[in-house]
Design a protein around this motif. Structure first.
Motif, PDB file in Angstrom:
ATOM      1  N   ASN A 240       1.012  -1.255   0.200  1.00  0.00           N
ATOM      2  CA  ASN A 240      -0.089   0.080   0.137  1.00  0.00           C
ATOM      3  C   ASN A 240       0.759   1.309   0.000  1.00  0.00           C
ATOM      4  O   ASN A 240       1.540   1.362   0.953  1.00  0.00           O
ATOM      5  CB  ASN A 240      -0.991  -0.205   1.511  1.00  0.00           C
ATOM      6  CG  ASN A 240      -2.078   1.072   1.274  1.00  0.00           C
ATOM      7  OD1 ASN A 240      -1.657   1.957   0.460  1.00  0.00           O
ATOM      8  ND2 ASN A 240      -2.782   1.211   2.254  1.00  0.00           N
ATOM      9  N   PRO A 241       0.893   2.011  -1.051  1.00  0.00           N
ATOM     10  CA  PRO A 241       1.646   3.324  -1.121  1.00  0.00           C
ATOM     11  C   PRO A 241       1.359   4.413  -0.107  1.00  0.00           C
ATOM     12  O   PRO A 241       1.843   5.353  -0.065  1.00  0.00           O
ATOM     13  CB  PRO A 241       1.806   3.750  -2.570  1.00  0.00           C
ATOM     14  CG  PRO A 241       0.060   3.029  -2.771  1.00  0.00           C
ATOM     15  CD  PRO A 241       0.022   2.095  -2.348  1.00  0.00           C
ATOM     16  N   SER A 277      11.545   6.919   5.838  1.00  0.00           N
ATOM     17  CA  SER A 277      11.412   5.482   5.556  1.00  0.00           C
ATOM     18  C   SER A 277      12.303   4.354   4.855  1.00  0.00           C
ATOM     19  O   SER A 277      12.511   5.010   3.795  1.00  0.00           O
ATOM     20  CB  SER A 277       9.911   5.587   5.395  1.00  0.00           C
ATOM     21  OG  SER A 277       9.319   4.292   5.273  1.00  0.00           O
ATOM     22  N   ASN A 278      12.153   3.420   5.212  1.00  0.00           N
ATOM     23  CA  ASN A 278      12.828   2.431   4.518  1.00  0.00           C
ATOM     24  C   ASN A 278      11.928   1.331   4.138  1.00  0.00           C
ATOM     25  O   ASN A 278      12.490   0.106   3.575  1.00  0.00           O
ATOM     26  CB  ASN A 278      13.902   1.771   5.391  1.00  0.00           C
ATOM     27  CG  ASN A 278      15.175   2.731   5.398  1.00  0.00           C
ATOM     28  OD1 ASN A 278      15.917   3.260   4.515  1.00  0.00           O
ATOM     29  ND2 ASN A 278      15.943   2.565   6.756  1.00  0.00           N
ATOM     30  N   LEU A 279      10.739   1.595   4.333  1.00  0.00           N
ATOM     31  CA  LEU A 279       9.560   0.391   4.048  1.00  0.00           C
ATOM     32  C   LEU A 279       9.250   0.207   2.479  1.00  0.00           C
ATOM     33  O   LEU A 279       9.600   1.085   1.839  1.00  0.00           O
ATOM     34  CB  LEU A 279       8.306   0.795   4.821  1.00  0.00           C
ATOM     35  CG  LEU A 279       7.984   1.013   6.044  1.00  0.00           C
ATOM     36  CD1 LEU A 279       6.511   1.280   6.576  1.00  0.00           C
ATOM     37  CD2 LEU A 279       8.444  -0.485   6.484  1.00  0.00           C
ATOM     38  N   ASP A 280       8.992  -1.099   2.028  1.00  0.00           N
ATOM     39  CA  ASP A 280       9.034  -1.119   0.624  1.00  0.00           C
ATOM     40  C   ASP A 280       7.822  -0.334   0.076  1.00  0.00           C
ATOM     41  O   ASP A 280       7.788   0.061  -1.046  1.00  0.00           O
ATOM     42  CB  ASP A 280       8.671  -2.904   0.216  1.00  0.00           C
ATOM     43  CG  ASP A 280      10.010  -3.558   0.555  1.00  0.00           C
ATOM     44  OD1 ASP A 280      11.100  -2.974   0.185  1.00  0.00           O
ATOM     45  OD2 ASP A 280       9.988  -4.850   0.448  1.00  0.00           O
ATOM     46  N   GLU A 281       6.733  -0.200   0.963  1.00  0.00           N
ATOM     47  CA  GLU A 281       5.711   0.539   0.670  1.00  0.00           C
ATOM     48  C   GLU A 281       5.885   1.856   0.073  1.00  0.00           C
ATOM     49  O   GLU A 281       5.236   2.785  -0.646  1.00  0.00           O
ATOM     50  CB  GLU A 281       4.483   0.577   1.643  1.00  0.00           C
ATOM     51  CG  GLU A 281       3.926  -0.552   1.830  1.00  0.00           C
ATOM     52  CD  GLU A 281       4.527  -1.624   2.898  1.00  0.00           C
ATOM     53  OE1 GLU A 281       4.020  -2.441   3.355  1.00  0.00           O
ATOM     54  OE2 GLU A 281       5.760  -1.321   2.978  1.00  0.00           O
ATOM     55  N   TYR A 282       6.921   2.398   0.719  1.00  0.00           N
ATOM     56  CA  TYR A 282       7.581   3.728   0.223  1.00  0.00           C
ATOM     57  C   TYR A 282       8.475   3.707  -0.922  1.00  0.00           C
ATOM     58  O   TYR A 282       8.673   4.619  -1.956  1.00  0.00           O
ATOM     59  CB  TYR A 282       8.175   4.516   1.412  1.00  0.00           C
ATOM     60  CG  TYR A 282       8.891   5.822   0.868  1.00  0.00           C
ATOM     61  CD1 TYR A 282       8.233   6.977   0.918  1.00  0.00           C
ATOM     62  CD2 TYR A 282      10.317   6.029   1.040  1.00  0.00           C
ATOM     63  CE1 TYR A 282       8.658   8.203   0.387  1.00  0.00           C
ATOM     64  CE2 TYR A 282      10.926   7.227   0.886  1.00  0.00           C
ATOM     65  CZ  TYR A 282      10.067   8.225   0.561  1.00  0.00           C
ATOM     66  OH  TYR A 282      10.559   9.683   0.277  1.00  0.00           O
ATOM     67  N   LYS A 283       9.405   2.730  -0.802  1.00  0.00           N
ATOM     68  CA  LYS A 283      10.521   2.709  -1.653  1.00  0.00           C
ATOM     69  C   LYS A 283      10.142   1.930  -3.099  1.00  0.00           C
ATOM     70  O   LYS A 283      11.087   1.906  -3.857  1.00  0.00           O
ATOM     71  CB  LYS A 283      11.672   2.214  -1.037  1.00  0.00           C
ATOM     72  CG  LYS A 283      12.410   2.957  -0.097  1.00  0.00           C
ATOM     73  CD  LYS A 283      13.765   2.722   0.159  1.00  0.00           C
ATOM     74  CE  LYS A 283      14.549   3.957   0.901  1.00  0.00           C
ATOM     75  NZ  LYS A 283      15.832   3.620   1.024  1.00  0.00           N
TER      76      LYS A 283
END
Length: 511
Positions: A240-241, A277-283
């Motif tokens: 979820n972006p 943030s290092n979350l996949d949702e962000y990157k």
């Protein structure tokens, strides 16, 4: 004779001009990325009511042989299958359907494979199959009828196990252009690891609203057809972006309304991401410049991830700004979806309407952008990272490194990047500063030693190139080098040449 230019051009009849068979070649040359093409096939599965979709890579030892997308949707009878395999085939799309133009299955598949076979079965009709081969399509739109026995065999392969039980569809790609031509030396394993990772991220992002449901799953698996072994079998997770743990600004998320004269009101759900943030949702979405902006959804399917659609330029200080927009069923001319469903063209009036968009309580959309900018800057100050702006890196650096540099350092706007490239130099030099082309040139003589015998490429040696950028970027930010800087450059040359020669000696010992 004069004509009134307010009226249509007069005509005296019409004639039918069917497309040349080469139209298929044009259809398959629309620049579909691999992940975008697979997502288009999964869209069809969702429209068919599928609960389970399996993306199946088949390999024979080291050689990849086929790619299949299998679902447990309603399936198609022969008539529906003919329509599905007809370019621009006319069919009635449901109000909430993801399909639009009647070209996705064909153009997405033939962009990446020389042949696409579709086999389908329903609860009430026998299994049927059709195949497009590019060479036969080009000779006159000849679509092959698949032998019914083979069609049933392919369905049976997935019967009574995930995903097909009573009905479903299999789309098979053969002679896939992206597959490694020679799979030895671990090439196939590397390709699968890289491709499946990117595919999982793409599907997880663009279909995250569907994947968040309890009744829909996408699985990516690899099977060795010789041994029957299935491995790399995993479910795609929703990304979820807007799935941040804590908002980057206490006043957001917030809903704004933009009024378009030709259409009406459009709702904008404005968010500020958590800083750093290092979350996949962000990157998961491109670079720091690409992931900010509008996230357009059509029928819960993400069709554009980031970008400002001519409203403004991307800026590093807006990297936390994301706006969700759910497109209406009938957007008119205000919004147009690209054929690949990978972008939205917004009319100029949308950009104009954003200037006056409000939340109904006096806060404007422009205030939101200011808040996003402030959240980014404040996070930098709290971290004690008020860093000096630098020239951006350019060609020659790995994308992940580029992204990290842009995220960590303020970039001087509207400047060309500093490129890093290999070139033959005098062996007494490890590098050369080329001011006219704004390039850091590395000595080709030492390339093999630095790479440890591995094959090189445009973005190879990320560690050395990153260090050279960090060491030398400020040299390009001045018109000339002073005596102290020239002495430093000579010092670095001496040390790096000695280190590179030591590496060459180690490589020689191993040889």
């Amino acid at each position: 004779m004069t004509h009134d230019w307010k009226f249509d051009v007069p005509t005296v009849g019409s004639k039918r001009l069917p497309p040349d068979a080469r139209y298929m070649e044009a259809l398959s040359s629309q620049g579909y990325g691999f992940e975008i093409a697979i997502a288009d096939l999964v869209d069809n599965s969702i429209d068919a009511g599928a609960k389970d979709v399996v993306i199946h890579f088949l390999r024979d030892g080291d050689q990849l042989v086929s790619l299949l997308v299998v679902d447990d949707g309603r399936g198609m009878n022969e008539t529906a299958l003919d329509v599905a395999m007809t370019v621009g085939g006319r069919r009635d799309y449901a109000v909430d359907a993801l399909g639009m133009f009647g070209t996705g299955l064909k153009s997405a598949s033939l962009s990446h494979a020389s042949a696409v076979t579709v086999v389908s079965t329903t609860k009430r009709t026998r299994t049927a199959g059709r195949r497009w081969m590019m060479e036969r399509a080009l000779s006159g739109f000849h679509c092959d009828i698949v032998d019914p026995h083979y069609a049933q065999t392919l369905i049976d392969r997935y019967d009574n196990k995930r995903p097909i039980e009573w009905q479903g569809t299999v789309v098979r790609w053969d002679s896939v252009k992206d597959f490694p031509k020679h799979g030895g030396g671990g090439q196939t394993d590397r390709y699968l690891h890289r491709t499946i990772n990117k595919l999982g991220l793409h599907l997880g992002l663009h279909l995250h609203r569907f994947l968040a449901r309890d009744d829909f799953n996408i699985t990516i698996a690899v099977e060795d057809v010789r041994s029957g072994t299935i491995y790399m079998n995993f479910g795609v997770e929703p990304l979820n972006p807007f799935g941040y743990p804590v908002s980057g600004h206490p006043d957001y998320p917030r809903r704004f309304t933009a009024s378009l004269p030709s259409f009406g009101d459009i709702t904008l759900d404005a968010h500020v991401w958590t800083p750093k943030s290092n979350l996949d949702e962000y990157k998961a979405v491109g670079s720091v410049m690409e992931r900010q902006g509008f996230y357009f959804y059509r029928h819960n399917r993400l069709v554009q991830a980031g970008g400002w659609n001519t409203f403004r330029q991307a800026e590093q200080h807006l990297s936390l700004a994301r706006v969700a927009v759910d497109l209406p069923d009938s957007p008119g001319d205000a919004f147009r979806l690209t054929v690949k469903k990978s972008g939205v063209e917004a009319s100029p009036e949308f950009a104009s309407a954003l200037e006056s968009a409000t939340d109904g309580n006096g806060l404007t959309f422009l205030d939101y952008l200011t808040s996003s900018d402030t959240a980014y800057r404040d996070a930098r100050k709290r971290a004690g990272t008020a860093r000096k702006p630098v020239l951006p890196p350019g060609e020659g650096l790995d994308r992940a490194v580029l992204e990290t540099i842009v995220e960590e350092l303020p970039i001087i706007p509207h400047e060309d990047g500093i490129a890093l490239r290999w070139q033959r130099l005098d062996n007494e030099l490890f590098f050369e500063v080329d001011r006219p082309t704004r390039s850091i040139v590395l000595n080709q003589h030492y390339r093999a030693a630095i790479l440890g015998g591995r094959g090189g490429g445009p973005n190879d040696a990320p560690l050395i190139k990153s260090l050279m950028y960090v060491l030398l970027h400020d040299v390009f930010e001045k018109e000339y080098s002073g005596s102290r800087e020239r002495d430093n450059l000579q010092l670095w040359q001496s040390i790096l040449v000695s280190a590179a020669r030591a590496e060459l000696g180690r490589v020689g010992e191993h040889d």
